[in-house]
Design a protein around this motif. Structure first.
Motif, PDB file in Angstrom:
ATOM      1  N   GLU A 134       0.833  -1.209   0.000  1.00  0.00           N
ATOM      2  CA  GLU A 134       0.000   0.000   0.000  1.00  0.00           C
ATOM      3  C   GLU A 134       0.865   1.256   0.000  1.00  0.00           C
ATOM      4  N   LEU A 135       1.937   1.254   0.772  1.00  0.00           N
ATOM      5  CA  LEU A 135       2.831   2.409   0.804  1.00  0.00           C
ATOM      6  C   LEU A 135       3.498   2.622  -0.555  1.00  0.00           C
ATOM      7  N   LEU A 136       3.885   1.545  -1.210  1.00  0.00           N
ATOM      8  CA  LEU A 136       4.517   1.668  -2.517  1.00  0.00           C
ATOM      9  C   LEU A 136       3.522   2.152  -3.571  1.00  0.00           C
ATOM     10  N   LEU A 137       2.286   1.656  -3.520  1.00  0.00           N
ATOM     11  CA  LEU A 137       1.282   2.094  -4.495  1.00  0.00           C
ATOM     12  C   LEU A 137       0.969   3.583  -4.328  1.00  0.00           C
ATOM     13  N   LYS A 138       1.007   4.084  -3.095  1.00  0.00           N
ATOM     14  CA  LYS A 138       0.831   5.522  -2.877  1.00  0.00           C
ATOM     15  C   LYS A 138       1.999   6.301  -3.466  1.00  0.00           C
ATOM     16  N   ARG A 139       3.175   5.707  -3.468  1.00  0.00           N
ATOM     17  CA  ARG A 139       4.355   6.336  -4.060  1.00  0.00           C
ATOM     18  C   ARG A 139       4.197   6.450  -5.575  1.00  0.00           C
ATOM     19  N   TYR A 140       3.596   5.445  -6.198  1.00  0.00           N
ATOM     20  CA  TYR A 140       3.527   5.370  -7.650  1.00  0.00           C
ATOM     21  C   TYR A 140       2.340   6.100  -8.272  1.00  0.00           C
ATOM     22  N   PHE A 141       1.152   5.955  -7.660  1.00  0.00           N
ATOM     23  CA  PHE A 141      -0.092   6.305  -8.350  1.00  0.00           C
ATOM     24  C   PHE A 141      -0.880   7.395  -7.614  1.00  0.00           C
ATOM     25  N   SER A 142      -1.699   8.092  -8.378  1.00  0.00           N
ATOM     26  CA  SER A 142      -2.586   9.107  -7.814  1.00  0.00           C
ATOM     27  C   SER A 142      -3.702   8.441  -7.010  1.00  0.00           C
ATOM     28  N   LYS A 143      -4.337   9.220  -6.166  1.00  0.00           N
ATOM     29  CA  LYS A 143      -5.446   8.718  -5.353  1.00  0.00           C
ATOM     30  C   LYS A 143      -6.582   8.238  -6.241  1.00  0.00           C
ATOM     31  N   GLU A 144      -6.801   8.931  -7.355  1.00  0.00           N
ATOM     32  CA  GLU A 144      -7.879   8.538  -8.276  1.00  0.00           C
ATOM     33  C   GLU A 144      -7.626   7.150  -8.842  1.00  0.00           C
ATOM     34  N   ALA A 145      -6.389   6.864  -9.199  1.00  0.00           N
ATOM     35  CA  ALA A 145      -6.064   5.545  -9.759  1.00  0.00           C
ATOM     36  C   ALA A 145      -6.164   4.451  -8.705  1.00  0.00           C
ATOM     37  N   ARG A 146      -5.817   4.796  -7.460  1.00  0.00           N
ATOM     38  CA  ARG A 146      -5.851   3.793  -6.397  1.00  0.00           C
ATOM     39  C   ARG A 146      -7.261   3.487  -5.938  1.00  0.00           C
ATOM     40  N   GLY A 147      -8.214   4.356  -6.262  1.00  0.00           N
ATOM     41  CA  GLY A 147      -9.603   4.101  -5.928  1.00  0.00           C
ATOM     42  C   GLY A 147      -9.938   4.397  -4.483  1.00  0.00           C
ATOM     43  N   SER A 148     -11.140   3.996  -4.098  1.00  0.00           N
ATOM     44  CA  SER A 148     -11.641   4.239  -2.743  1.00  0.00           C
ATOM     45  C   SER A 148     -12.679   3.171  -2.419  1.00  0.00           C
ATOM     46  N   ALA A 149     -13.369   3.377  -1.293  1.00  0.00           N
ATOM     47  CA  ALA A 149     -14.415   2.418  -0.918  1.00  0.00           C
ATOM     48  C   ALA A 149     -15.530   2.388  -1.952  1.00  0.00           C
ATOM     49  N   GLN A 150     -15.749   3.522  -2.629  1.00  0.00           N
ATOM     50  CA  GLN A 150     -16.817   3.606  -3.618  1.00  0.00           C
ATOM     51  C   GLN A 150     -16.333   3.311  -5.039  1.00  0.00           C
ATOM     52  N   VAL A 151     -15.052   3.568  -5.314  1.00  0.00           N
ATOM     53  CA  VAL A 151     -14.511   3.423  -6.663  1.00  0.00           C
ATOM     54  C   VAL A 151     -13.390   2.383  -6.648  1.00  0.00           C
ATOM     55  N   PRO A 152     -13.503   1.344  -7.463  1.00  0.00           N
ATOM     56  CA  PRO A 152     -12.438   0.327  -7.470  1.00  0.00           C
ATOM     57  C   PRO A 152     -11.142   0.887  -8.028  1.00  0.00           C
ATOM     58  N   GLU A 153     -10.010   0.315  -7.592  1.00  0.00           N
ATOM     59  CA  GLU A 153      -8.733   0.764  -8.117  1.00  0.00           C
ATOM     60  C   GLU A 153      -8.609   0.382  -9.580  1.00  0.00           C
ATOM     61  N   SER A 154      -7.816   1.139 -10.305  1.00  0.00           N
ATOM     62  CA  SER A 154      -7.696   0.941 -11.752  1.00  0.00           C
ATOM     63  C   SER A 154      -7.014  -0.382 -12.070  1.00  0.00           C
ATOM     64  N   ASP A 155      -7.184  -0.827 -13.316  1.00  0.00           N
ATOM     65  CA  ASP A 155      -6.542  -2.063 -13.758  1.00  0.00           C
ATOM     66  C   ASP A 155      -5.024  -1.969 -13.649  1.00  0.00           C
ATOM     67  N   VAL A 156      -4.483  -0.762 -13.914  1.00  0.00           N
ATOM     68  CA  VAL A 156      -3.034  -0.571 -13.841  1.00  0.00           C
ATOM     69  C   VAL A 156      -2.533  -0.797 -12.416  1.00  0.00           C
ATOM     70  N   VAL A 157      -3.257  -0.278 -11.436  1.00  0.00           N
ATOM     71  CA  VAL A 157      -2.870  -0.452 -10.037  1.00  0.00           C
ATOM     72  C   VAL A 157      -2.998  -1.919  -9.630  1.00  0.00           C
ATOM     73  N   GLN A 158      -4.063  -2.571 -10.057  1.00  0.00           N
ATOM     74  CA  GLN A 158      -4.238  -3.991  -9.740  1.00  0.00           C
ATOM     75  C   GLN A 158      -3.095  -4.820 -10.314  1.00  0.00           C
ATOM     76  N   ALA A 159      -2.708  -4.514 -11.554  1.00  0.00           N
ATOM     77  CA  ALA A 159      -1.605  -5.256 -12.180  1.00  0.00           C
ATOM     78  C   ALA A 159      -0.302  -5.026 -11.424  1.00  0.00           C
ATOM     79  N   CYS A 160      -0.062  -3.783 -11.017  1.00  0.00           N
ATOM     80  CA  CYS A 160       1.160  -3.473 -10.272  1.00  0.00           C
ATOM     81  C   CYS A 160       1.163  -4.184  -8.925  1.00  0.00           C
ATOM     82  N   ARG A 161       0.011  -4.236  -8.281  1.00  0.00           N
ATOM     83  CA  ARG A 161      -0.091  -4.922  -6.988  1.00  0.00           C
ATOM     84  C   ARG A 161       0.301  -6.397  -7.141  1.00  0.00           C
TER      85      ARG A 161
END
Length: 347
Positions: free
Chosen positions: A182-209
């Motif tokens: 989670e700390l690394l994904l915050k380093r790489y991606f914007s909050k919009e790409a990482r999603g929220s409780a209402q919005v799923p994280e983007s495919d790019v973030v999922q692939a990186c995870r």
């Protein structure tokens, strides 16, 4: 593909994406290098950010057909992985000494020697951008240009140093655990790409995870330790004579550092591109935003001539947003001014 002039226009036929893996012995151990393209062409060397390799850091850019065609028709790509970051890497022996950022930069020189390369173009992301900039300072005659994404040039602030120490301890004792990812994904991606409780994280973030699951925690810890002990190299930036193109996402945690670095470079041969609604890893989150600045940057090397279109269909950055001064020839080539991309632009 081209004509009799010195400039070369791109062929939109998609080149082969198959690469060849090499393990290169350097002065500071072995490094993995993935080579894509014709080795008779000029070389483009890439270096990824912390915990990443060329698959997780650059595949978005190279899976973009237009950017892939632009780069692979002009370059042979040499993706250098930080030690222990390549696909399938085992944990580095604890008996192996920790490498400094200078050691990592020196490894790049050994890689160039191995392949018989002279002067190369360099592309790096954040930690990788620092390593390549340091390499350009130590080996000035071997760098044609720098393409830097969310780069660093200063020593860590106390805030970053403490943050990295927390991350370092987690990596050392718990490996690539959920908190670390989670700390690394915050380093790489914007909050919009990482999603929220209402919005799923983007495919790019999922692939990186998923790709982060493959990293060995102690190998990442070694790279982080080197970066957390890095020195301020800003005094040497004005002495660089290669052209530099800097991208930074406006939501990147390293946004200020990138702006500061740009202010210290020679403005006659550097450019800044701020990408709106984007984090640090522009190569993955908004690779299309990189295309037109790359085209104009490569024009200064005679590697690209734009088509005669009033609006490019290949990037969200329309030519009408680019200052005409971009095309003003100077002693160092094209003069690039700071520009911003906007996702809302219609093409």
């Amino acid at each position: 593909m081209g004509d009799s002039s010195d400039s070369v226009s791109i062929d939109m036929e998609t080149p082969s994406l198959s690469g060849k893996e090499y393990v290169v012995e350097t002065c500071c151990g072995y490094v993995s290098v993935s080579v894509y393209g014709d080795q008779d062409k000029p070389a483009l060397v890439t270096y990824p950010d912390l915990a990443l390799n060329h698959i997780s850091c650059f595949q978005g850019l190279f899976f973009c057909p237009e950017a892939c065609s632009l780069l692979l028709h002009n370059f042979c790509i040499y993706h250098i992985s930080p030690p222990g970051h390549e696909l399938g890497a085992a944990t580095i022996s604890p008996d192996d000494p920790l490498l400094s950022v200078d050691d990592l930069a020196d490894q790049i020189a050994d890689v160039l020697n191995y392949f018989g390369l002279d002067a190369v173009m360099c592309m790096g992301v954040t930690a990788g951008a620092y390593i390549l900039t340091l390499f350009a300072m130590k080996y000035r005659q071997r760098v044609l240009g720098l393409i830097l994404i969310s780069p660093l040039c200063n020593a860590p602030s106390w805030t970053e140093w403490l943050y990295n120490k927390v991350l370092s301890n987690l990596l050392y004792y718990y490996g690539m655990c959920g908190v670390v990812k989670e700390l690394l994904l915050k380093r790489y991606f914007s909050k919009e790409a990482r999603g929220s409780a209402q919005v799923p994280e983007s495919d790019v973030v999922q692939a990186c995870r998923r790709l982060l699951d493959e990293r060995q925690g102690l190998n990442v810890w070694r790279f982080l330790e080197a970066m957390n002990e890095r020195q301020d190299i800003s005094d040497g930036l004005r002495k660089l004579r290669c052209r530099s193109l800097i991208y930074v996402g406006e939501n990147s945690p390293f946004h200020f550092e990138a702006l500061d670095m740009n202010s210290k470079l020679d403005r006659r041969c550097s450019a800044l591109v701020e990408v709106q609604a984007c984090g640090s890893m522009v190569t993955e989150e908004q690779p299309h935003a990189m295309l037109i600045p790359l085209e104009y940057f490569l024009m200064g090397y005679g590697m690209y001539r734009p088509p005669k279109l009033s609006v490019s269909p290949r990037s969200p950055l329309s030519p009408i947003c680019i200052s005409p001064e971009l095309l003003s020839p100077e002693s160092m080539g094209l003069k690039l001014k700071p520009i911003k991309t906007r996702m809302s632009l219609e093409v």
